[in-house]
Scaffold this motif. Sequence first.
Motif, short mmCIF file in Angstrom:
data_model
loop_
_atom_site.label_atom_id
_atom_site.label_comp_id
_atom_site.label_asym_id
_atom_site.label_seq_id
_atom_site.Cartn_x
_atom_site.Cartn_y
_atom_site.Cartn_z
N UNK A 230 0.85 -1.20 0.00
CA UNK A 230 0.00 0.00 0.00
C UNK A 230 0.88 1.25 0.00
N UNK A 231 1.91 1.26 0.84
CA UNK A 231 2.81 2.42 0.91
C UNK A 231 3.55 2.61 -0.42
N UNK A 232 3.97 1.52 -1.03
CA UNK A 232 4.68 1.58 -2.32
C UNK A 232 3.76 2.14 -3.42
N UNK A 233 2.53 1.66 -3.48
CA UNK A 233 1.58 2.13 -4.49
C UNK A 233 1.23 3.60 -4.28
N UNK A 234 1.04 4.01 -3.02
CA UNK A 234 0.71 5.40 -2.73
C UNK A 234 1.84 6.33 -3.16
#
Length: 196
Positions: free
Chosen positions: A36-40
């Motif tokens: 999630x952090x990577x995609x954001x």
Amino acid sequence: MEAAPPPAEQDPGAPHGYPGELVSVLIDQETVQAKVRELAAAVAADHTLDTPPLLVCVLKGAVMFTTDFARAMPIPSEMDFMAISSYGSATTSSGVVRILKDLNSDITDRRVVIVEDIIDSGLTLSWLLKNLQSRGPAAIDVVTLLRKPEAVKVPLEPRYVGFDIPTEFVVGYGLDYAERYRDLPFVGLLGAHMYA
């Protein structure tokens, strides 16, 4: 041959009130949150407009992902919600789409980021993209946590994909079967005995 549910001491559903219902954890909580952090970060890095991106959460499945995604973004964003139906309580998409709740926002000249929990057949998302494109946005991107490449029935290339997964029926982290399992913090494989 169907996998048997795990022994009680290794049962991933038991600590969450679903004993004997899940076969295994497909993607654990820590791995989900890291993705999630990577995609954001990727969505934020590609943002070039002065106005914040409008995150369109597709209810109900994407609500967990959308809230974590918005909190992980290093730039401001706005959120709106759509509810569309093509499943009912079945395990495969019907391809017939109904809008149950439309956007409150005007998306003209906005960058819209559709936040999806999972792309299965792609039929619902394909319909949604056409519907939103007709409203005059500056750009539409799709970020999906999960995609089942072998199940996709229409040409669809989302810009941001978390994980490609097999075609088994998955639950957790917003994904449900008949409104159950959304509250699990991981993505798990539901035992076929629960929906056969």
